[in-house]
Design a protein around this motif. Sequence first.
Motif, PDB file in Angstrom:
ATOM      1  N   VAL A   1       0.707   3.163  -6.215  1.00  0.00           N
ATOM      2  CA  VAL A   1       1.889   3.823  -6.765  1.00  0.00           C
ATOM      3  C   VAL A   1       1.622   5.439  -6.784  1.00  0.00           C
ATOM      4  CG1 VAL A   1       2.999   4.499  -9.050  1.00  0.00           C
ATOM      5  CG2 VAL A   1       2.396   2.041  -8.441  1.00  0.00           C
ATOM      6  N   LYS A   2       2.796   6.173  -6.254  1.00  0.00           N
ATOM      7  CA  LYS A   2       2.539   7.679  -6.034  1.00  0.00           C
ATOM      8  C   LYS A   2       3.405   8.469  -7.124  1.00  0.00           C
ATOM      9  CE  LYS A   2       3.210   6.528  -0.901  1.00  0.00           C
ATOM     10  NZ  LYS A   2       1.803   6.743  -0.646  1.00  0.00           N
ATOM     11  N   SER A   3       2.976   9.601  -7.097  1.00  0.00           N
ATOM     12  CA  SER A   3       3.849  10.389  -8.070  1.00  0.00           C
ATOM     13  C   SER A   3       4.845  11.125  -7.054  1.00  0.00           C
ATOM     14  CB  SER A   3       3.075  11.620  -8.677  1.00  0.00           C
ATOM     15  OG  SER A   3       2.453  12.487  -7.797  1.00  0.00           O
TER      16      SER A   3
ATOM     17  N   SER B   1       0.666  -1.157  -0.114  1.00  0.00           N
ATOM     18  CA  SER B   1       0.119   0.070   0.082  1.00  0.00           C
ATOM     19  C   SER B   1       0.801   1.358  -0.019  1.00  0.00           C
ATOM     20  CB  SER B   1      -0.994  -0.142   1.141  1.00  0.00           C
ATOM     21  OG  SER B   1      -0.308  -0.044   2.332  1.00  0.00           O
ATOM     22  N   HIS B   2       2.239   1.196  -0.166  1.00  0.00           N
ATOM     23  CA  HIS B   2       2.919   2.626  -0.273  1.00  0.00           C
ATOM     24  C   HIS B   2       4.041   2.229  -1.138  1.00  0.00           C
ATOM     25  CE1 HIS B   2       4.832   5.943   2.149  1.00  0.00           C
ATOM     26  NE2 HIS B   2       5.619   5.528   1.095  1.00  0.00           N
ATOM     27  N   ALA B   3       4.203   2.736  -2.335  1.00  0.00           N
ATOM     28  CA  ALA B   3       5.397   2.593  -3.246  1.00  0.00           C
ATOM     29  C   ALA B   3       5.501   3.876  -4.100  1.00  0.00           C
ATOM     30  CB  ALA B   3       5.203   1.270  -4.159  1.00  0.00           C
ATOM     31  N   HIS B   4       6.759   4.105  -4.416  1.00  0.00           N
ATOM     32  CA  HIS B   4       6.840   5.067  -5.446  1.00  0.00           C
ATOM     33  C   HIS B   4       7.704   4.478  -6.636  1.00  0.00           C
ATOM     34  CE1 HIS B   4       7.108   8.382  -1.845  1.00  0.00           C
ATOM     35  NE2 HIS B   4       7.301   7.069  -1.329  1.00  0.00           N
ATOM     36  N   LEU B   5       6.896   4.205  -7.530  1.00  0.00           N
ATOM     37  CA  LEU B   5       7.670   3.599  -8.698  1.00  0.00           C
ATOM     38  C   LEU B   5       7.850   4.185  -9.873  1.00  0.00           C
ATOM     39  CD1 LEU B   5       5.692   0.428  -8.314  1.00  0.00           C
ATOM     40  CD2 LEU B   5       7.610   0.759  -7.188  1.00  0.00           C
TER      41      LEU B   5
ATOM     42  N   VAL C   1      -0.761  10.159   4.410  1.00  0.00           N
ATOM     43  CA  VAL C   1       0.148  11.119   4.873  1.00  0.00           C
ATOM     44  C   VAL C   1       1.551  10.088   5.248  1.00  0.00           C
ATOM     45  CG1 VAL C   1       0.822  12.489   6.999  1.00  0.00           C
ATOM     46  CG2 VAL C   1      -1.490  12.372   6.040  1.00  0.00           C
ATOM     47  N   HIS C   2       2.628  10.932   4.836  1.00  0.00           N
ATOM     48  CA  HIS C   2       3.985  10.441   5.223  1.00  0.00           C
ATOM     49  C   HIS C   2       4.239  11.357   6.581  1.00  0.00           C
ATOM     50  CE1 HIS C   2       4.657   9.111   0.988  1.00  0.00           C
ATOM     51  NE2 HIS C   2       6.012   8.706   1.586  1.00  0.00           N
ATOM     52  N   GLY C   3       4.338  10.670   7.557  1.00  0.00           N
ATOM     53  CA  GLY C   3       4.583  11.347   8.993  1.00  0.00           C
ATOM     54  C   GLY C   3       5.137  10.594   9.746  1.00  0.00           C
TER      55      GLY C   3
ATOM     56  N   ASP D   1       1.792   6.698   7.135  1.00  0.00           N
ATOM     57  CA  ASP D   1       2.995   6.044   6.941  1.00  0.00           C
ATOM     58  C   ASP D   1       4.545   6.207   7.563  1.00  0.00           C
ATOM     59  OD1 ASP D   1       0.512   5.860   5.304  1.00  0.00           O
ATOM     60  OD2 ASP D   1       1.666   4.774   3.615  1.00  0.00           O
ATOM     61  N   HIS D   2       4.896   5.514   7.777  1.00  0.00           N
ATOM     62  CA  HIS D   2       6.508   5.358   8.479  1.00  0.00           C
ATOM     63  C   HIS D   2       6.111   5.337  10.061  1.00  0.00           C
ATOM     64  CE1 HIS D   2       9.045   6.501   4.897  1.00  0.00           C
ATOM     65  NE2 HIS D   2       8.079   7.302   4.725  1.00  0.00           N
ATOM     66  N   CYS D   3       5.758   6.211  10.717  1.00  0.00           N
ATOM     67  CA  CYS D   3       5.362   6.183  12.309  1.00  0.00           C
ATOM     68  C   CYS D   3       6.652   5.369  12.859  1.00  0.00           C
ATOM     69  CB  CYS D   3       4.201   5.263  12.474  1.00  0.00           C
ATOM     70  SG  CYS D   3       2.767   5.764  11.809  1.00  0.00           S
TER      71      CYS D   3
ATOM     72  N   SER E   1       6.321  -1.837   1.406  1.00  0.00           N
ATOM     73  CA  SER E   1       7.649  -1.705   0.863  1.00  0.00           C
ATOM     74  C   SER E   1       8.068  -0.480   0.948  1.00  0.00           C
ATOM     75  CB  SER E   1       7.893  -2.379  -0.359  1.00  0.00           C
ATOM     76  OG  SER E   1       7.314  -1.460  -1.529  1.00  0.00           O
ATOM     77  N   ASP E   2       7.248   0.769   0.756  1.00  0.00           N
ATOM     78  CA  ASP E   2       7.659   1.958   0.367  1.00  0.00           C
ATOM     79  C   ASP E   2       8.965   1.964  -0.709  1.00  0.00           C
ATOM     80  OD1 ASP E   2       8.105   4.699   0.332  1.00  0.00           O
ATOM     81  OD2 ASP E   2       9.202   4.913   2.101  1.00  0.00           O
ATOM     82  N   CYS E   3       8.885   0.972  -1.770  1.00  0.00           N
ATOM     83  CA  CYS E   3       9.851   0.938  -2.726  1.00  0.00           C
ATOM     84  C   CYS E   3      10.218   2.135  -3.366  1.00  0.00           C
ATOM     85  CB  CYS E   3       9.273  -0.051  -3.735  1.00  0.00           C
ATOM     86  SG  CYS E   3      10.662  -0.272  -5.108  1.00  0.00           S
TER      87      CYS E   3
HETATM   88 ZN   LIG Z   1       6.941   6.908   0.663  1.00  0.00          ZN
END
Ligand SMILES: [Zn+2]
Length: 386
Positions: free
Chosen positions: A131-133, A67-71, A227-229, A250-252, A303-305
């Motif tokens: 997938v994030k921009s 649920s979290h990736a920058h591809l 949120v990236h927090g 996400d992160h925490c 993953s936060d790939c």
């Molecule tokens: Zn991220």
Amino acid sequence: MSTLVTNIGELVTCDGTGEGGVGARADHALVVDAGRIAWVGPASSAPAADAVIDIEGRCVTPGFVDSHAHLVFAGDRSTEFAARMAGQVYDGGGIGVSVAATREAGDDHLRAALAARLAEMRAQGTTTVEVKSGYGLTVADEERALRLAAEVTDEVTYLGAHVVPAEMRDDRAGYVELVTGEMLAACAPHARWVDVFCEPHSPHAFTGEESREVLEAGRAAGLGLRVHGNQLGHGPGVQLACELGAASVDHCTYLSSADVDALVGCAGTTTATLLPGVEFSTRSPWPDARALLDAGVSIALASDCNPGTCYSSSMPFVIALAVREMGLTPSEAVVAATRGGARALHRDDIGRIEVGARADLALLEAPNHLHLSYRAGVPIARALEV
Ligand SMILES: [Zn+2]
Ligand SMILES: N=CN[C@@H](CCC(=O)O)C(=O)O
């Protein structure tokens, strides 16, 4: 056409029963029809079907939900990783390196790189990926990243508020205005979510107040919130995510007891998505996933790939880290990587093997799911084509 998948040594349903909610069943079978699970039960009482796949005693789990990736990016930052392993601290500054390379790259290059990363994920058992921009940071480059992402997934996230780009460093307010105005208007049609890197400890990322502006504008444009927090230090990200009803924070990595209380209070809406590949790749402290779960926080693993803080696409690696370093049992980690990821995306059609769910499955070259963390680093998981 229906397909009977049978002789499954261990079927991991993630149906909320059993240890950690993993719902493991011995000697089971399932039937897939039109891409959905149509039947689940003991192999001995399986109905007839048009085709049969014999799993030969191996383990089947829900496909991983990352649920979290920058591809969508170009370029290489391996030297940044090496410098971090030698002691350099991550502050988000390297994002600018990926932004420059991504702006330079043609559509075909980015599309091919994205496809290769997705194939790599599928080969390791991931069947849904967000997938994030965030490596374009101009109206045209962010719109392009989201258009490419939407070609391959429904879970597309607008992250124009990743960092303030170099050319606007002296005009932060102007950049927030762009992100919440013209850029949002161009990007929202391609996206389901809006995200922000809320991080007062990075000179490149966004304060709590700036983040609130970005999230409120995204919500007004019809997007769900992420949120990236609390990645680089204590900060407002978690409280903001809970207050605004974000689907995920996400992160925490750095949480106060007030943050944990807030996450418990908003667990029906907001999932804390833990990204242990980032702690691994940035030499950061491990979040206490055990304490979060025991307190009643909804957690997911992803993953936060991405090219900076974790260039690993491997959910089995994430599961192994969560077990070894963050106090989860092997079963809890598998649930967090499947049903937990689905919760972080507000989806109930994935991340579980129950009648009516999508037939997104992973096959393990192993008799049970414990092997995902027991055999860390060994490629035992892959998406199962049915
Ligand atoms: Zn991220
Ligand atoms: N923290 C913000 N964004 C990414 C890292 C991006 C990068 O360094 O390229 C993350 O989730 O860790």
